[in-house]
Structure formats: structure tokens, C-alpha cells
Write a protein that holds these residues in place. Structure first.
Motif, mmCIF file in Angstrom:
data_model
loop_
_atom_site.group_PDB
_atom_site.id
_atom_site.type_symbol
_atom_site.label_atom_id
_atom_site.label_comp_id
_atom_site.label_asym_id
_atom_site.label_seq_id
_atom_site.Cartn_x
_atom_site.Cartn_y
_atom_site.Cartn_z
ATOM 1 N N TYR A 143 -13.476 1.019 1.098
ATOM 2 C CA TYR A 143 -12.219 0.721 1.796
ATOM 3 C C TYR A 143 -12.481 -0.025 3.103
ATOM 4 O O TYR A 143 -11.793 -1.003 3.434
ATOM 5 C CB TYR A 143 -11.467 2.019 2.073
ATOM 6 N N ASP A 197 -8.708 -5.702 3.357
ATOM 7 C CA ASP A 197 -7.475 -5.216 2.734
ATOM 8 C C ASP A 197 -6.599 -6.356 2.230
ATOM 9 O O ASP A 197 -5.513 -6.122 1.710
ATOM 10 C CB ASP A 197 -6.693 -4.295 3.670
ATOM 11 N N PRO A 201 -2.644 -2.873 -1.640
ATOM 12 C CA PRO A 201 -4.090 -2.993 -1.411
ATOM 13 C C PRO A 201 -4.885 -2.287 -2.514
ATOM 14 O O PRO A 201 -4.551 -1.177 -2.921
ATOM 15 C CB PRO A 201 -4.297 -2.305 -0.061
#
Length: 318
Positions: free
Chosen positions: A29, A34, A43
Motif C-alpha cells: 500500500y 495510489d 484504489p
């Protein structure tokens, strides 16, 4: 030794890879922009990043069995009961009183976790979590039961406690993505911390860990903890020395350890990963083709998984 359906086939030496899944998708992440999004604009950077991570791990390390270990309970009540500060700083402020604690995670990561789970299930990658336990405990139990070598992939140093050269257990710690991994064995641990695998848990208990809300023994840092463990063997040995007037402890060390007796009495159970988690039946063998091709195709289109999924399918097929 683990029987078929719960780990490893009898009489066959297989290389097992255990993924600390949350640790890896958190890294994905934060490591993948993103701007990587599904067709509807959602996303999917953690999803695609994790798929690329697994593809690279399979390609580079060729495990026979692979298990994605999950946090069914990221803050188990039995750990909190022993040390109330355990991970307390990570609890979301909006968690209603009287309900299970919710971990504070980025708003755009939480919706990706069910997608990750659905994709792993459609692929046929074993995904194991057990109520009341963290992924670390699942990893500890599978490692204890393994008959062959084990690679633990995690960004959590707590799992260094499982390193065991005699059994072929090592931790692969991502330094940059998963293309650059620190292969942590006993030689590396001794060079870095002066301890072996089990000794790392004692060191972590003494030193503490602010990221997990573990206070440690005030005034006993990493270097002092390592020296004490070298002198007295392990944590029980240190506490036995505290009660021996002839033991070579400084007055300051005696005072600090004496004041921390209550903490030292309970902290090891919190710090050490469980090795006796009641695991459900599952099939750990690395799939060479998707278990549910139709569901996987639907997920690929819905979430725009593109090249990340193709790379993983290619690695599995090989």
C-alpha cells in the motif's frame, strides 16, 4: 509433523513459505502509488502490489507450499489482559465501547483487504486465520509443525524469534519491495543482536517495543539486554541472578529489574508467538492454476488487476 490437509505431506520434504500477509499488503500500500486504480476509480495499489510481491517470491524461491497467514484478531484479548498497553495506540478512536477493537488503518486500504482475500481464494492460495490469534501465531504454529525448511516472509522483526538453522527456518525480511530480501539466519542475528532466535524474544521483552505498546524494562536498552543475555543465558537466568547477591549485576540493573518484576512475569507470553493454535484443515500446496478461473476472471475485470495478476499466474504456472 503436519498431516495432509493441515500442512505437509508425510515422508516428503517440502519447502514451506509463510506470508505475514498484513505486513506485506501494508508495505504494498505504501510502496505502490495510489494512482493505481480499478476501472471505477477505487484504489487497488495494495492488491496489485501484493500480487506482484507473491509473484516475485514464487519466482525467486520456488516454495512447494505457500500459506497466506491472516490476522483474525490483530489485538487478542488474552495479550491485552496481560499487558493493557499492547497495541493500544493503534486502536481506531471511533471504536464503540464494548465492541472488538478496530485497528487504525488508512481509509483507502481497508476496502482493499476483502479484494485481496477474494483473489487469493480464487487462485487457490491457502489463507489461514484463527479467531483469537494474530497471523504471527499462525506462523509460529505452522513453523513448529513443519517437517521441512520454512521461509517466513515478513516486515515484522518479532518473528526473528522463530529463526532456527538446525530446522532450516529463516526470515526473509523485505528491504525494498520483495526484490531485495534480508535472509535472516542465526549468524545474522548473532552479528546484529548478539542472540539466537529464542534469545531474540527475551531481548525484545527486555528492550520493549513502542510499535507494539510494550514498555520493556526502563533503562535496559538493546545493548544492555544483549549483554545480560550473554552473561546469564536467558530471561529466567537474568531474574535468577537478580536474587543472587553474588551475581555480577550493577546496582542500577538490579534496581531496574527488581522494579520490573511484574512486567517480566507476564511479558514473555505476550512477546512469544503461539505454537499451538488450533488450525482448520486447509491445502497448502502452491497452486499451478487457479482454483476458480471464472471467479478470478471476474475479479480481474472488476478490479483491473491486469499485469499484476498475469505475472502471478505466470509464476505459478512455471
Amino acid at each position: 509433523m503436519v498431516s495432509v490437509g493441515c500442512g505437509i505431506m508425510r515422508g516428503v520434504t517440502r519447502r514451506l513459505m509463510l506470508l505475514d500477509t498484513a505486513s506485506l499488503y501494508f508495505r504494498a500500500y505504501f510502496g505502490v502509488p495510489d494512482s493505481v486504480r480499478a476501472p471505477d476509480g477505487s484504489p487497488v495499489n495494495a492488491v496489485r502490489g501484493l500480487l506482484d510481491f507473491i509473484a516475485r517470491l514464487v519466482q525467486d524461491h520456488r516454495p512447494d507450499d505457500l500459506v497466506a497467514c491472516m490476522d483474525a484478531d490483530w489485538r487478542p484479548a488474552w495479550r491485552v489482559e496481560l499487558i493493557p498497553s499492547y497495541k493500544a495506540h493503534r486502536v481506531a478512536v471511533e471504536t464503540p465501547q464494548g465492541t472488538p477493537d478496530v485497528e487504525e488503518v488508512p481509509d483507502t486500504l481497508s476496502p482493499q483487504v476483502p479484494v485481496i482475500e477474494a483473489v487469493l481464494d480464487a487462485l487457490g492460495v491457502a489463507r489461514v486465520g484463527v479467531a483469537g490469534y494474530e497471523a504471527d501465531d499462525v506462523i509460529g504454529t505452522l513453523t513448529a509443525r513443519a517437517a521441512g525448511p520454512v521461509d517466513i516472509v515478513t516486515g515484522d522483526r518479532d518473528l526473528y524469534q522463530l529463526v532456527d538453522d538446525a530446522r532450516g527456518v529463516r526470515v526473509l525480511y523485505p528491504l525494498k519491495g520483495v526484490g531485495t530480501l534480508q535472509a535472516t539466519d542465526e549468524e545474522w542475528l548473532r552479528g546484529k543482536y548478539g542472540v539466537d532466535g529464542p534469545g531474540y524474544a527475551d531481548l525484545a521483552t527486555l528492550r520493549g517495543d513502542p510499535s507494539d505498546g510494550l514498555p520493556g524494562v526502563p533503562g535496559i536498552g538493546e545493548k544492555t539486554a544483549a549483554k545480560l543475555l550473554d552473561a546469564f543465558g536467558d530471561l529466567p537466568g537474568i531474574m535468577a541472578a537478580l536474587d543472587d547477591p553474588a551475581a555480577k549485576l550493577t546496582p542500577a540493573q538490579r534496581k531496574r529489574l527488581d522494579e520490573a518484576r511484574d512486567y517480566v512475569a507476564v511479558a514473555p507470553k505476550v512477546v512469544r508467538v503461539a505454537s499451538d493454535v488450533p488450525l482448520p484443515p486447509f491445502e497448502p500446496a502452491l497452486p499451478h492454476a487457479p482454483r476458480d478461473p471464472a471467479a478470478l476472471a471476474e475479479l480481474a475485470v472488476r478490479w483491473g488487476l491486469g499485469g499484476s495478476l498475469e505475472r502471478l499466474l505466470g509464476a505459478l504456472a512455471r
